[in-house]
Design a protein around this motif. Sequence first.
Motif, PDB file in Angstrom:
ATOM      1  N   TRP A  83      68.042  43.010  18.064  1.00  0.00           N
ATOM      2  CA  TRP A  83      67.698  42.074  19.132  1.00  0.00           C
ATOM      3  C   TRP A  83      66.185  41.899  19.211  1.00  0.00           C
ATOM      4  CZ3 TRP A  83      64.584  43.308  23.206  1.00  0.00           C
ATOM      5  CH2 TRP A  83      64.453  44.665  23.553  1.00  0.00           C
ATOM      6  N   TYR A  84      65.439  42.975  19.016  1.00  0.00           N
ATOM      7  CA  TYR A  84      63.984  42.926  19.076  1.00  0.00           C
ATOM      8  C   TYR A  84      63.438  42.038  17.947  1.00  0.00           C
ATOM      9  CZ  TYR A  84      59.187  44.667  19.573  1.00  0.00           C
ATOM     10  OH  TYR A  84      57.833  44.761  19.759  1.00  0.00           O
ATOM     11  N   GLN A  85      63.920  42.266  16.735  1.00  0.00           N
ATOM     12  CA  GLN A  85      63.477  41.463  15.595  1.00  0.00           C
ATOM     13  C   GLN A  85      63.889  40.001  15.749  1.00  0.00           C
ATOM     14  OE1 GLN A  85      64.322  43.074  11.729  1.00  0.00           O
ATOM     15  NE2 GLN A  85      64.038  45.177  12.450  1.00  0.00           N
ATOM     16  N   ASN A  86      65.079  39.776  16.299  1.00  0.00           N
ATOM     17  CA  ASN A  86      65.537  38.401  16.507  1.00  0.00           C
ATOM     18  C   ASN A  86      64.662  37.676  17.523  1.00  0.00           C
ATOM     19  OD1 ASN A  86      67.563  38.773  14.639  1.00  0.00           O
ATOM     20  ND2 ASN A  86      69.143  39.175  16.171  1.00  0.00           N
ATOM     21  N   LEU A  87      64.257  38.375  18.583  1.00  0.00           N
ATOM     22  CA  LEU A  87      63.367  37.748  19.568  1.00  0.00           C
ATOM     23  C   LEU A  87      61.992  37.480  18.970  1.00  0.00           C
ATOM     24  CD1 LEU A  87      64.067  39.504  22.989  1.00  0.00           C
ATOM     25  CD2 LEU A  87      64.786  37.240  22.221  1.00  0.00           C
ATOM     26  N   ARG A  88      61.551  38.311  18.062  1.00  0.00           N
ATOM     27  CA  ARG A  88      60.272  38.066  17.373  1.00  0.00           C
ATOM     28  C   ARG A  88      60.330  36.738  16.626  1.00  0.00           C
ATOM     29  NH1 ARG A  88      55.543  40.567  18.391  1.00  0.00           N
ATOM     30  NH2 ARG A  88      55.713  42.807  18.431  1.00  0.00           N
ATOM     31  N   GLU A  89      61.478  36.450  16.020  1.00  0.00           N
ATOM     32  CA  GLU A  89      61.665  35.201  15.277  1.00  0.00           C
ATOM     33  C   GLU A  89      61.843  34.002  16.201  1.00  0.00           C
ATOM     34  OE1 GLU A  89      62.130  34.501  11.780  1.00  0.00           O
ATOM     35  OE2 GLU A  89      61.238  36.482  11.455  1.00  0.00           O
ATOM     36  N   GLN A  90      62.568  34.213  17.292  1.00  0.00           N
ATOM     37  CA  GLN A  90      62.889  33.114  18.213  1.00  0.00           C
ATOM     38  C   GLN A  90      62.786  33.632  19.649  1.00  0.00           C
ATOM     39  OE1 GLN A  90      66.455  31.102  17.110  1.00  0.00           O
ATOM     40  NE2 GLN A  90      66.376  29.716  18.829  1.00  0.00           N
ATOM     41  N   PRO A  91      61.578  33.587  20.249  1.00  0.00           N
ATOM     42  CA  PRO A  91      61.366  34.191  21.568  1.00  0.00           C
ATOM     43  C   PRO A  91      61.979  33.429  22.751  1.00  0.00           C
ATOM     44  CG  PRO A  91      59.322  33.271  20.732  1.00  0.00           C
ATOM     45  CD  PRO A  91      60.338  33.132  19.636  1.00  0.00           C
ATOM     46  N   LYS A  92      62.324  32.160  22.572  1.00  0.00           N
ATOM     47  CA  LYS A  92      62.953  31.403  23.662  1.00  0.00           C
ATOM     48  C   LYS A  92      64.458  31.629  23.589  1.00  0.00           C
ATOM     49  CE  LYS A  92      59.454  27.839  24.078  1.00  0.00           C
ATOM     50  NZ  LYS A  92      58.893  28.202  25.340  1.00  0.00           N
ATOM     51  N   THR A  93      65.022  32.098  24.707  1.00  0.00           N
ATOM     52  CA  THR A  93      66.448  32.445  24.695  1.00  0.00           C
ATOM     53  C   THR A  93      67.011  32.406  26.103  1.00  0.00           C
ATOM     54  OG1 THR A  93      68.021  34.042  23.815  1.00  0.00           O
ATOM     55  CG2 THR A  93      66.070  34.955  24.896  1.00  0.00           C
ATOM     56  N   ALA A 103      66.904  30.732  31.515  1.00  0.00           N
ATOM     57  CA  ALA A 103      66.183  30.459  30.274  1.00  0.00           C
ATOM     58  C   ALA A 103      64.896  31.271  30.337  1.00  0.00           C
ATOM     59  CB  ALA A 103      65.869  28.970  30.164  1.00  0.00           C
ATOM     60  N   VAL A 104      64.605  32.033  29.282  1.00  0.00           N
ATOM     61  CA  VAL A 104      63.434  32.907  29.277  1.00  0.00           C
ATOM     62  C   VAL A 104      62.685  32.800  27.954  1.00  0.00           C
ATOM     63  CG1 VAL A 104      64.415  34.594  30.898  1.00  0.00           C
ATOM     64  CG2 VAL A 104      64.745  34.904  28.430  1.00  0.00           C
ATOM     65  N   THR A 105      61.451  33.267  27.993  1.00  0.00           N
ATOM     66  CA  THR A 105      60.633  33.423  26.787  1.00  0.00           C
ATOM     67  C   THR A 105      60.211  34.884  26.712  1.00  0.00           C
ATOM     68  OG1 THR A 105      59.825  31.158  26.954  1.00  0.00           O
ATOM     69  CG2 THR A 105      58.555  32.667  25.567  1.00  0.00           C
ATOM     70  N   ALA A 106      60.420  35.484  25.545  1.00  0.00           N
ATOM     71  CA  ALA A 106      60.066  36.884  25.339  1.00  0.00           C
ATOM     72  C   ALA A 106      58.577  37.020  25.053  1.00  0.00           C
ATOM     73  CB  ALA A 106      60.874  37.457  24.179  1.00  0.00           C
ATOM     74  N   ARG A 107      57.976  38.009  25.706  1.00  0.00           N
ATOM     75  CA  ARG A 107      56.568  38.339  25.466  1.00  0.00           C
ATOM     76  C   ARG A 107      56.513  39.824  25.126  1.00  0.00           C
ATOM     77  NH1 ARG A 107      51.852  39.685  28.528  1.00  0.00           N
ATOM     78  NH2 ARG A 107      53.039  39.746  30.448  1.00  0.00           N
ATOM     79  N   ARG A 158      58.731  41.637  27.877  1.00  0.00           N
ATOM     80  CA  ARG A 158      58.869  40.968  29.167  1.00  0.00           C
ATOM     81  C   ARG A 158      59.553  39.635  28.919  1.00  0.00           C
ATOM     82  NH1 ARG A 158      54.111  41.815  32.033  1.00  0.00           N
ATOM     83  NH2 ARG A 158      55.213  43.642  32.729  1.00  0.00           N
ATOM     84  N   LEU A 159      60.586  39.372  29.681  1.00  0.00           N
ATOM     85  CA  LEU A 159      61.350  38.131  29.585  1.00  0.00           C
ATOM     86  C   LEU A 159      60.969  37.269  30.783  1.00  0.00           C
ATOM     87  CD1 LEU A 159      64.709  39.888  28.695  1.00  0.00           C
ATOM     88  CD2 LEU A 159      63.170  38.720  27.102  1.00  0.00           C
ATOM     89  N   ASP A 160      60.163  36.258  30.541  1.00  0.00           N
ATOM     90  CA  ASP A 160      59.654  35.383  31.600  1.00  0.00           C
ATOM     91  C   ASP A 160      60.527  34.154  31.722  1.00  0.00           C
ATOM     92  OD1 ASP A 160      57.318  36.947  32.208  1.00  0.00           O
ATOM     93  OD2 ASP A 160      56.384  36.162  30.387  1.00  0.00           O
TER      94      ASP A 160
END
Length: 173
Positions: A83-93, A103-107, A158-160
């Motif tokens: 999940w961490y690597q996937n968010l690195r590739e696509q932070p909007k989820t 709807a969030v963006t990973a930081r 952080r999921l904003d």
Amino acid sequence: MTHRDSPPRRPQLPTGWRRLAMRLPILLFRAGLGPLFGKRLLLLHHTGRVSGLDRRVVLEVVSHDPVGTSWTVASGFGQRADWYQNLREQPKTLIQVKNRPFAVTARFLPPDEGADIMAGYAQRRPRTARRLCAFMGLPVDGGEVSYREAGRAIPFVRLDAAVGHRQLGRSHA
């Protein structure tokens, strides 16, 4: 080499009945029973970086900012967690808290910020903080300094919530 210099060991991925037990919260969220977890757990949707398929994981909320609508989670399996690597590739989820989608963006937080987060988490949930550190192979003596060191080694995200779209399906005036 001291424990400060050595990287944390990668915890073993669960198999068999332990894997099933860890996946059970996903089924409960999908069945509409997310409110059972209160604000302590969230369901994170992420897109597989290789498969492109929708994936889900339930994560513990380490801290929550209700004003700015953000949630902070930790990767107990380190930076190699899917999940961490996937968010690195696509932070909007998307995430789901209780039964509410956002709807969030990973930081991805820097180590010093992770140190502050872990020190605060250890004060609020000392037993859980000790277990997380033991799970990751990080030595802690129960003091703030050792939790700060552990927090520098644990990846925090952080999921904003998206601006203007704090909760999907509802308008905010």
